[in-house]
Enzyme design. Structure first.
Site, mmCIF file in Angstrom:
data_model
loop_
_atom_site.group_PDB
_atom_site.id
_atom_site.type_symbol
_atom_site.label_atom_id
_atom_site.label_comp_id
_atom_site.label_asym_id
_atom_site.label_seq_id
_atom_site.Cartn_x
_atom_site.Cartn_y
_atom_site.Cartn_z
ATOM 1 N N SER B 110 0.845 -1.182 0.000
ATOM 2 C CA SER B 110 0.000 0.000 0.000
ATOM 3 C C SER B 110 0.891 1.246 0.000
ATOM 4 O O SER B 110 1.646 1.445 -0.936
ATOM 5 C CB SER B 110 -0.942 -0.046 1.207
ATOM 6 O OG SER B 110 -2.022 0.833 1.017
ATOM 7 N N GLU B 205 -2.582 -3.012 -7.861
ATOM 8 C CA GLU B 205 -3.777 -3.279 -7.041
ATOM 9 C C GLU B 205 -4.190 -1.954 -6.435
ATOM 10 O O GLU B 205 -3.389 -1.013 -6.381
ATOM 11 C CB GLU B 205 -3.456 -4.296 -5.935
ATOM 12 C CG GLU B 205 -2.413 -3.840 -4.893
ATOM 13 C CD GLU B 205 -2.928 -2.961 -3.760
ATOM 14 O OE1 GLU B 205 -4.125 -3.029 -3.424
ATOM 15 O OE2 GLU B 205 -2.123 -2.176 -3.218
ATOM 16 N N HIS B 275 -5.464 -5.344 -1.186
ATOM 17 C CA HIS B 275 -5.917 -5.077 0.174
ATOM 18 C C HIS B 275 -6.905 -6.161 0.574
ATOM 19 O O HIS B 275 -8.067 -5.901 0.872
ATOM 20 C CB HIS B 275 -6.545 -3.690 0.251
ATOM 21 C CG HIS B 275 -5.526 -2.590 0.273
ATOM 22 N ND1 HIS B 275 -4.722 -2.289 -0.801
ATOM 23 C CD2 HIS B 275 -5.146 -1.737 1.255
ATOM 24 C CE1 HIS B 275 -3.911 -1.274 -0.482
ATOM 25 N NE2 HIS B 275 -4.143 -0.925 0.750
#
Lengths: 308, 308
Positions: B110, B205, B275
């Protein structure tokens, strides 16, 4: 909040087209048309202004064709019906030479920032960040200054735009005015559609972006060497976000403070431009002056007609 | 869904630090520590792992100092406690030479994508996109394959990663594996922290981003000339967004279809990374092979140990 100096009058006409998301309600658009006509503008609607393809105002081909019709018709102003999303898909396929040669005054905001900036990058020409047919002129209640200033700028009457700016850094300089929606602007970094402006007067606004994301975007402009090369950063409205408990005091001011620590650039808050009823109309790509004194900021637009 | 080939075993230790947002709940972190210890890892916590300054895990100076301690201590793996936001603020101030010389294996995801990619850009070294101490190991219920694969990769045991990939384009090639969180990646475009990779295997992602924003980000990578230079695009999880009525059928597939029309690049969906509780651990910066056949995609990692 705003002062204006008028110089001349002339009649104008507006061609409304849909380059981005589909118009959600035709009634809103028609209310916008009526209000523009009341202001003295002749108005024409592009034939696919109400087109709808998924979330877009028609297929990419339809929206490209609308630009083609917009430059061929006779009215001098071309206005976006609304923002949303869709212009960046079209950028590689637009006919920049014919857009420039048309000498139309293109006006819009939000997603339209992608057009404003790409038009400047590809042609060096001026276009306008300003109100759109639905959001502004089609609103049940419009902000009189928004429509008034739009008219003044379109008629070439506005010479100085002054607005309250608390805690503005001292600045007195000249440069190319550019910017618009911050997310759309950062989405152009690295592409051929990002103008290469040094010594510019950069303005930004956004909606629905948390301050940490606003910071991240400004930080990208800083780390990409773009922000530090500008003479001033004008902050428009940042609206439509929610702070959370875990922000623990972190807010938009924290974000701006971090950017000011990272890049030595004068910051001028309070520009009345954003996803708000009150918005000025700004010539992107024009050389302007900017100065601050006693809590008031001034943008001197007097050169923009020469540049068109 | 996943197959693994084991080759060797060795003991490892993990140093946990907080480079981004503040750890919300110390109990979650401690649960992560216990789970890692149960897996056979020795675990040490950085002294400011629970620090809190507004939304961040300490001031920028504290988070920078944590990186300094992480490279000096003896455990070979350095894991982020969590993502959030904060790494990009530190990038201009990190000591890249000492980070590279440390030969630590940095792991996170992330917000940590900013570190992974900047580390590759600045040093050419490998780091890992993978689980974090809180979100993954600290969850009340962990996905066994996530922890298993993490262990295998950290011990250098994983040679081939295979996953179901419906409608994958045919591809059989080799290149540098890179990518991670799409928003963090696009936030590096134009900065000195974006790796310049040609012929790479790119994976992306994201969470909480509407498909039109995913499209906008991929489109930026395309228009910036980055996407078209890659050998393949692997799609991880895109989660946590809501489609609206006005999308009228526009969805993630529409976004991907548009990108595939714009850039001729083989697209491989289904990478178990994002996630989501199920996530593989991937060596960013390692040369890997990628191939698809009969609805299954393979990433061949066998070269990554040579490259460290």
């Amino acid at each position: 909040m705003l002062e204006m100096l008028k110089t001349n009058q002339s009649h104008q006409g507006i061609y409304i087209m849909s380059p981005s998301s589909a118009v959600a309600d035709a009634k809103v658009l028609m209310r916008g048309v009526k209000r523009l006509e009341k202001m003295g503008f002749k108005v024409a609607l592009d034939r696919t202004v109400l087109a709808c393809e998924q979330r877009f105002a028609g297929t990419d081909a339809q929206r490209l064709a609308a630009f083609g019709r917009a430059v061929k018709q006779k009215l001098p102003i071309v206005m976006a019906s609304r923002g949303g999303y869709g212009v960046t898909r079209l950028l590689p396929h637009l006919d920049w030479a014919s857009l420039a040669d048309s000498e139309k005054r293109f006006v819009g905001q939000s997603d339209f920032t992608a057009f404003n900036l790409a038009f400047l990058a590809k042609t060096g020409r001026i276009s306008y960040a300003g109100p759109t047919a639905c959001f502004d002129f089609g609103a049940t209640k419009t902000e009189p200054l928004t429509t008034e200033i739009f008219g003044e700028v379109m008629r070439g009457e506005l010479e100085i735009l002054s607005f309250e700016s608390e805690h503005a850094d001292p600045v007195d300089g000249r440069g190319i005015l550019w910017g618009g929606n911050l997310a759309m602007m950062t989405a152009l970094i690295g592409t051929p559609f990002m103008p290469k402006i040094k010594g510019g007067i950069l303005f930004v606004e956004d909606v629905g972006e948390h301050p940490y994301r606003i910071e991240r975007m400004l930080n990208q402009l800083a780390q990409a060497g773009i922000l530090g090369k500008q003479k001033a950063l004008l902050l428009g409205g940042f609206t439509g976000y929610r702070l959370a408990e875990h922000d623990r005091g972190y807010d938009l001011n924290s974000a701006i403070d971090f950017i000011k620590q990272s890049v030595k650039i004068p910051v001028i808050p309070g520009l009345p431009f954003g996803h708000t009823p009150m918005k000025v109309t700004l010539p992107i790509g024009a050389k302007v002056g900017v100065a601050t004194e006693d809590g008031v900021a001034h943008i001197v637009l007097d050169e923009h007609l020469e540049e068109i």
